[in-house]
Structures are given as structure tokens and as C-alpha cells.
Design a protein around this motif. Sequence first.
Motif, PDB file in Angstrom:
ATOM      1  N   ARG A 159      -7.640   5.133  -2.285  1.00  0.00           N
ATOM      2  CA  ARG A 159      -9.105   5.259  -2.281  1.00  0.00           C
ATOM      3  C   ARG A 159      -9.746   4.279  -3.249  1.00  0.00           C
ATOM      4  O   ARG A 159     -10.738   3.618  -2.929  1.00  0.00           O
ATOM      5  CB  ARG A 159      -9.507   6.691  -2.647  1.00  0.00           C
ATOM      6  N   GLU A 160      -9.182   4.194  -4.445  1.00  0.00           N
ATOM      7  CA  GLU A 160      -9.724   3.319  -5.480  1.00  0.00           C
ATOM      8  C   GLU A 160      -9.619   1.850  -5.080  1.00  0.00           C
ATOM      9  O   GLU A 160     -10.570   1.071  -5.252  1.00  0.00           O
ATOM     10  CB  GLU A 160      -8.971   3.565  -6.789  1.00  0.00           C
ATOM     11  N   VAL A 161      -8.484   1.457  -4.535  1.00  0.00           N
ATOM     12  CA  VAL A 161      -8.289   0.066  -4.125  1.00  0.00           C
ATOM     13  C   VAL A 161      -9.217  -0.277  -2.957  1.00  0.00           C
ATOM     14  O   VAL A 161      -9.813  -1.352  -2.927  1.00  0.00           O
ATOM     15  CB  VAL A 161      -6.813  -0.218  -3.778  1.00  0.00           C
ATOM     16  N   ILE A 162      -9.354   0.641  -2.005  1.00  0.00           N
ATOM     17  CA  ILE A 162     -10.266   0.392  -0.878  1.00  0.00           C
ATOM     18  C   ILE A 162     -11.685   0.151  -1.379  1.00  0.00           C
ATOM     19  O   ILE A 162     -12.352  -0.798  -0.948  1.00  0.00           O
ATOM     20  CB  ILE A 162     -10.218   1.548   0.138  1.00  0.00           C
ATOM     21  N   ALA A 163     -12.150   0.973  -2.296  1.00  0.00           N
ATOM     22  CA  ALA A 163     -13.506   0.805  -2.837  1.00  0.00           C
ATOM     23  C   ALA A 163     -13.634  -0.534  -3.571  1.00  0.00           C
ATOM     24  O   ALA A 163     -14.629  -1.252  -3.404  1.00  0.00           O
ATOM     25  CB  ALA A 163     -13.851   1.963  -3.758  1.00  0.00           C
ATOM     26  N   ALA A 164     -12.622  -0.879  -4.357  1.00  0.00           N
ATOM     27  CA  ALA A 164     -12.664  -2.131  -5.109  1.00  0.00           C
ATOM     28  C   ALA A 164     -12.614  -3.339  -4.180  1.00  0.00           C
ATOM     29  O   ALA A 164     -13.323  -4.332  -4.394  1.00  0.00           O
ATOM     30  CB  ALA A 164     -11.512  -2.178  -6.111  1.00  0.00           C
ATOM     31  N   VAL A 165     -11.786  -3.260  -3.149  1.00  0.00           N
ATOM     32  CA  VAL A 165     -11.691  -4.366  -2.186  1.00  0.00           C
ATOM     33  C   VAL A 165     -13.016  -4.548  -1.458  1.00  0.00           C
ATOM     34  O   VAL A 165     -13.494  -5.678  -1.278  1.00  0.00           O
ATOM     35  CB  VAL A 165     -10.524  -4.145  -1.195  1.00  0.00           C
ATOM     36  N   GLN A 166     -13.638  -3.449  -1.053  1.00  0.00           N
ATOM     37  CA  GLN A 166     -14.916  -3.558  -0.341  1.00  0.00           C
ATOM     38  C   GLN A 166     -15.997  -4.155  -1.232  1.00  0.00           C
ATOM     39  O   GLN A 166     -16.763  -5.015  -0.793  1.00  0.00           O
ATOM     40  CB  GLN A 166     -15.361  -2.200   0.200  1.00  0.00           C
ATOM     41  N   THR A 167     -16.052  -3.723  -2.480  1.00  0.00           N
ATOM     42  CA  THR A 167     -17.025  -4.272  -3.426  1.00  0.00           C
ATOM     43  C   THR A 167     -16.784  -5.761  -3.644  1.00  0.00           C
ATOM     44  O   THR A 167     -17.711  -6.579  -3.635  1.00  0.00           O
ATOM     45  CB  THR A 167     -16.945  -3.515  -4.767  1.00  0.00           C
ATOM     46  N   THR A 168     -15.519  -6.131  -3.815  1.00  0.00           N
ATOM     47  CA  THR A 168     -15.161  -7.532  -4.029  1.00  0.00           C
ATOM     48  C   THR A 168     -15.451  -8.366  -2.788  1.00  0.00           C
ATOM     49  O   THR A 168     -15.975  -9.483  -2.878  1.00  0.00           O
ATOM     50  CB  THR A 168     -13.673  -7.642  -4.418  1.00  0.00           C
ATOM     51  N   ARG A 169     -15.132  -7.810  -1.633  1.00  0.00           N
ATOM     52  CA  ARG A 169     -15.389  -8.528  -0.376  1.00  0.00           C
ATOM     53  C   ARG A 169     -16.879  -8.810  -0.205  1.00  0.00           C
ATOM     54  O   ARG A 169     -17.271  -9.922   0.193  1.00  0.00           O
ATOM     55  CB  ARG A 169     -14.875  -7.684   0.785  1.00  0.00           C
ATOM     56  N   THR A 170     -17.709  -7.833  -0.517  1.00  0.00           N
ATOM     57  CA  THR A 170     -19.151  -8.014  -0.422  1.00  0.00           C
ATOM     58  C   THR A 170     -19.626  -9.112  -1.371  1.00  0.00           C
ATOM     59  O   THR A 170     -20.424  -9.982  -0.989  1.00  0.00           O
ATOM     60  CB  THR A 170     -19.879  -6.689  -0.712  1.00  0.00           C
ATOM     61  N   ALA A 171     -19.105  -9.095  -2.595  1.00  0.00           N
ATOM     62  CA  ALA A 171     -19.483 -10.116  -3.576  1.00  0.00           C
ATOM     63  C   ALA A 171     -19.015 -11.500  -3.133  1.00  0.00           C
ATOM     64  O   ALA A 171     -19.740 -12.497  -3.277  1.00  0.00           O
ATOM     65  CB  ALA A 171     -18.907  -9.771  -4.944  1.00  0.00           C
ATOM     66  N   LEU A 172     -17.797 -11.581  -2.583  1.00  0.00           N
ATOM     67  CA  LEU A 172     -17.281 -12.871  -2.113  1.00  0.00           C
ATOM     68  C   LEU A 172     -18.063 -13.388  -0.906  1.00  0.00           C
ATOM     69  O   LEU A 172     -18.314 -14.595  -0.794  1.00  0.00           O
ATOM     70  CB  LEU A 172     -15.793 -12.759  -1.780  1.00  0.00           C
ATOM     71  N   ASP A 173     -18.461 -12.486  -0.007  1.00  0.00           N
ATOM     72  CA  ASP A 173     -19.301 -12.897   1.127  1.00  0.00           C
ATOM     73  C   ASP A 173     -20.625 -13.475   0.637  1.00  0.00           C
ATOM     74  O   ASP A 173     -21.112 -14.479   1.166  1.00  0.00           O
ATOM     75  CB  ASP A 173     -19.563 -11.723   2.069  1.00  0.00           C
ATOM     76  N   PRO A 187       0.798  -1.233   0.000  1.00  0.00           N
ATOM     77  CA  PRO A 187       0.000   0.000   0.000  1.00  0.00           C
ATOM     78  C   PRO A 187       0.827   1.278   0.000  1.00  0.00           C
ATOM     79  O   PRO A 187       0.407   2.277  -0.581  1.00  0.00           O
ATOM     80  CB  PRO A 187      -0.834  -0.117   1.278  1.00  0.00           C
ATOM     81  N   TRP A 188       1.991   1.242   0.625  1.00  0.00           N
ATOM     82  CA  TRP A 188       2.808   2.451   0.704  1.00  0.00           C
ATOM     83  C   TRP A 188       3.286   2.918  -0.666  1.00  0.00           C
ATOM     84  O   TRP A 188       3.704   4.065  -0.827  1.00  0.00           O
ATOM     85  CB  TRP A 188       3.990   2.249   1.652  1.00  0.00           C
ATOM     86  N   THR A 189       3.208   2.034  -1.695  1.00  0.00           N
ATOM     87  CA  THR A 189       3.635   2.413  -3.037  1.00  0.00           C
ATOM     88  C   THR A 189       2.536   3.133  -3.813  1.00  0.00           C
ATOM     89  O   THR A 189       2.779   3.616  -4.911  1.00  0.00           O
ATOM     90  CB  THR A 189       4.082   1.185  -3.850  1.00  0.00           C
ATOM     91  N   LEU A 190       1.342   3.193  -3.244  1.00  0.00           N
ATOM     92  CA  LEU A 190       0.185   3.781  -3.929  1.00  0.00           C
ATOM     93  C   LEU A 190       0.035   5.268  -3.615  1.00  0.00           C
ATOM     94  O   LEU A 190       0.401   5.715  -2.535  1.00  0.00           O
ATOM     95  CB  LEU A 190      -1.095   3.050  -3.509  1.00  0.00           C
ATOM     96  N   THR A 191      -0.545   5.978  -4.567  1.00  0.00           N
ATOM     97  CA  THR A 191      -0.904   7.368  -4.311  1.00  0.00           C
ATOM     98  C   THR A 191      -2.185   7.388  -3.482  1.00  0.00           C
ATOM     99  O   THR A 191      -2.863   6.363  -3.342  1.00  0.00           O
ATOM    100  CB  THR A 191      -1.163   8.127  -5.631  1.00  0.00           C
ATOM    101  N   SER A 192      -2.536   8.539  -2.950  1.00  0.00           N
ATOM    102  CA  SER A 192      -3.769   8.629  -2.164  1.00  0.00           C
ATOM    103  C   SER A 192      -4.991   8.297  -3.013  1.00  0.00           C
ATOM    104  O   SER A 192      -5.922   7.638  -2.539  1.00  0.00           O
ATOM    105  CB  SER A 192      -3.903  10.013  -1.532  1.00  0.00           C
ATOM    106  N   ALA A 193      -4.987   8.694  -4.266  1.00  0.00           N
ATOM    107  CA  ALA A 193      -6.103   8.373  -5.162  1.00  0.00           C
ATOM    108  C   ALA A 193      -6.191   6.860  -5.393  1.00  0.00           C
ATOM    109  O   ALA A 193      -7.289   6.283  -5.412  1.00  0.00           O
ATOM    110  CB  ALA A 193      -5.951   9.100  -6.494  1.00  0.00           C
ATOM    111  N   GLU A 194      -5.043   6.215  -5.543  1.00  0.00           N
ATOM    112  CA  GLU A 194      -5.020   4.766  -5.740  1.00  0.00           C
ATOM    113  C   GLU A 194      -5.486   4.037  -4.489  1.00  0.00           C
ATOM    114  O   GLU A 194      -6.206   3.036  -4.588  1.00  0.00           O
ATOM    115  CB  GLU A 194      -3.622   4.303  -6.137  1.00  0.00           C
TER     116      GLU A 194
END
Length: 68
Positions: free
Chosen positions: A27-41, A18-25
Amino acid sequence: MLIEQLSSLTDEVAALEPWTLTSAEVREVIAAVQTTRTALDAVMSRLAGCADDMGLPKDDGATSTTAW
């Protein structure tokens, strides 16, 4: 094919620094992970119900689907 995709995803996620990501990235990864986590659940819930209906946990010696 799905199992290969899931394995690839877990490998890529494990390698994420995560430390290699920009703040925008971040945010984007957090949103994608949450969406994916919900779908996987949701799919896990459906799979657990199917496994229970098939009697797979009991076949494997588990006392319940949760314990399985």
C-alpha cells in the motif's frame, strides 16, 4: 545530481520484488509510486515545453516534440 538520483531510482525500482513486501508495504509503495509518477509527469511536461521552445526536437531532426 538530479540525473544520478533518477538513475539510482530506476535501478532500485527495477530491483523491487513486490512479493517480498507486506500488505502494508505494498500500500505504501503504491501511494509513493503514484505520487512520484504524478510529479514526474508534471516535470516531463515542463521539460517538453522548454525543449520545444528551444527548438531541440527540430535540431535533432524530429517533426514534432511528440515524435522526438
